[in-house]
Design an enzyme around this catalytic site. Structure first.
Site, PDB file in Angstrom:
ATOM      1  N   ARG A 136      58.273  56.183  22.046  1.00 57.87           N
ATOM      2  CA  ARG A 136      57.036  55.867  21.313  1.00 57.87           C
ATOM      3  C   ARG A 136      57.419  55.263  19.968  1.00 57.87           C
ATOM      4  O   ARG A 136      57.967  55.950  19.105  1.00 57.87           O
ATOM      5  CB  ARG A 136      56.227  57.163  21.137  1.00 57.87           C
ATOM      6  N   LYS A 152      60.062  58.003  11.153  1.00 57.87           N
ATOM      7  CA  LYS A 152      59.742  59.346  10.650  1.00 57.87           C
ATOM      8  C   LYS A 152      60.602  59.753   9.458  1.00 57.87           C
ATOM      9  O   LYS A 152      61.660  59.184   9.221  1.00 57.87           O
ATOM     10  CB  LYS A 152      59.802  60.359  11.798  1.00 57.87           C
TER      11      LYS A 152
HETATM   12  N1  HH2 Z   1      54.203  61.287  16.751  1.00 51.35           N
HETATM   13  C1  HH2 Z   1      53.088  60.931  16.074  1.00 51.35           C
HETATM   14  C2  HH2 Z   1      51.862  60.864  16.740  1.00 51.35           C
HETATM   15  N2  HH2 Z   1      51.761  61.120  18.068  1.00 51.35           N
HETATM   16  N3  HH2 Z   1      52.779  61.710  20.113  1.00 51.35           N
HETATM   17  C3  HH2 Z   1      53.872  62.064  20.797  1.00 51.35           C
HETATM   18  N4  HH2 Z   1      53.793  62.315  22.113  1.00 51.35           N
HETATM   19  N5  HH2 Z   1      55.109  62.169  20.196  1.00 51.35           N
HETATM   20  C4  HH2 Z   1      55.272  61.933  18.861  1.00 51.35           C
HETATM   21  O1  HH2 Z   1      56.412  62.072  18.345  1.00 51.35           O
HETATM   22  C5  HH2 Z   1      54.115  61.564  18.090  1.00 51.35           C
HETATM   23  C6  HH2 Z   1      52.868  61.462  18.764  1.00 51.35           C
HETATM   24  C7  HH2 Z   1      53.175  60.598  14.626  1.00 51.35           C
HETATM   25  O2  HH2 Z   1      53.409  59.228  14.423  1.00 51.35           O
HETATM   26  P1  HH2 Z   1      52.297  58.131  14.053  1.00 51.35           P
HETATM   27  O3  HH2 Z   1      51.303  57.963  15.142  1.00 51.35           O
HETATM   28  O4  HH2 Z   1      53.018  56.891  13.685  1.00 51.35           O
HETATM   29  O5  HH2 Z   1      51.627  58.666  12.743  1.00 51.35           O
HETATM   30  P2  HH2 Z   1      50.233  59.392  12.455  1.00 51.35           P
HETATM   31  O6  HH2 Z   1      50.219  60.664  13.222  1.00 51.35           O
HETATM   32  O7  HH2 Z   1      50.260  59.588  10.959  1.00 51.35           O
HETATM   33  O8  HH2 Z   1      49.136  58.477  12.907  1.00 51.35           O
END
Ligand code: HH2
Length: 281
Positions: free
Chosen positions: A244, A210
């Site tokens: 995660r 992040k």
């Molecule tokens: N962060 C993201 C997405 N889903 N769910 C939970 N429970 N906690 C988190 O911190 C979280 C989440 C964002 O990360 P990522 O999936 O890598 O990116 P994007 O939302 O751009 O797909």
């Protein structure tokens, strides 16, 4: 015992791996690879939540995630599958296909019926804190006391889930690192995670790659493994249980060592990792 949740983003625009796994075959292969690396959970998502991301229709999200959940959660799967969605239809289809966790980053603001759905299916529900929406959340994040405010929010959303019929034992909580937070807010949450653990439910933490890690280290998004490992290890010490992440193997390994150092794991009982030498140096 720490559980690693491997990220499977079936999206064209996720902030770190957008477009890499939009092809279902690639996403499935990636999920299997993360499982082989030690992920206990695979979190499949079809909509990016990065700041400013465009909304996706339920039909599109279903088309992206459906085949991937089906393949990864199908008969004989050794991992649990979680669906990263705030839409009832998408959650429903994923549970039909064998998913056992709904990861709702809106904590039921998208659709409160998700809680009842989880109750009916005996599924777990992750309630995550976010200030604002992905479109607006990073504009002017503001809190009286970030940990107190996030705690009050999570308790209130947990109450809502209970009123919708879900039992407390099925609820996991997540402070939502990077969702409407400055660097200092994220650091404060990580430092005082124990105050959220005191609510009494397992804490999920998502720091992987992040932007606050980039601000702390000057590293680009694909160079944040060191920051990801450090923040997850410290979150473990502060009380998180579910991690995660994109890079499962490295974080799994770091958490195994950290758990042994913290005296939370008897290392003699752990299986030798692949290729480990028998003689210790
Ligand atoms: N962060 C993201 C997405 N889903 N769910 C939970 N429970 N906690 C988190 O911190 C979280 C989440 C964002 O990360 P990522 O999936 O890598 O990116 P994007 O939302 O751009 O797909």
């Amino acid at each position: 015992m720490a559980r690693v949740m491997g990220i499977v983003n079936v999206t064209p625009d996720s902030f770190s791996d957008g477009g890499l796994f939009l092809d279902p075959e690639r996403a499935i292969a990636h999920g299997r690879e993360l499982a082989a690396q030690g992920a206990g959970i695979l979190d499949v998502g079809g909509e990016s939540t990065r700041p400013g991301a465009a909304a996706v229709s339920a039909a599109e999200e279903l088309a992206r995630t459906g085949p991937v959940v089906e393949a990864l959660a199908g008969a004989g799967a050794a991992v649990e599958v979680s669906i990263d969605t705030s839409k009832l239809r998408v959650a429903q289809a994923a549970l039909d296909a064998g998913a056992v966790i709904v990861n709702d980053v809106t904590a039921l603001a998208g659709d409160r019926q998700i809680a009842g759905l989880c109750a009916d299916r005996s599924a777990r529900l992750v309630l995550m804190h976010m200030q604002g929406t992905p479109r607006t959340m990073q504009r002017h994040p503001h809190y009286r006391d970030v940990v107190d405010d996030v705690r009050a929010f999570l308790e209130q959303r947990m109450d809502l889930a209970l009123r919708e019929g879900l039992s407390e034992g099925k609820i996991w909580l997540d402070p939502g690192i990077g969702f409407g937070k400055t660097v200092d807010h994220n650091l404060e949450l990580l430092r005082r995670l124990g105050e959220l653990r005191a609510i009494g439910r397992p804490i999920v933490i998502g720091t992987s790659r992040k932007s606050f890690l980039g601000k702390l280290t000057g590293r680009d998004v694909d160079e944040r493994l060191g920051g990801t490992v450090a923040s997850n290890v410290l979150a473990l010490r502060a009380g998180a249980e579910v991690f995660r992440v994109h890079e499962v193997a490295e974080v799994r390994e770091a958490l195994e060592v950290a758990e042994a150092v913290l005296g939370r794991r008897d290392w003699r009982r752990a299986p030798a990792p692949p290729g480990a030498e028998r003689v210790s140096r």
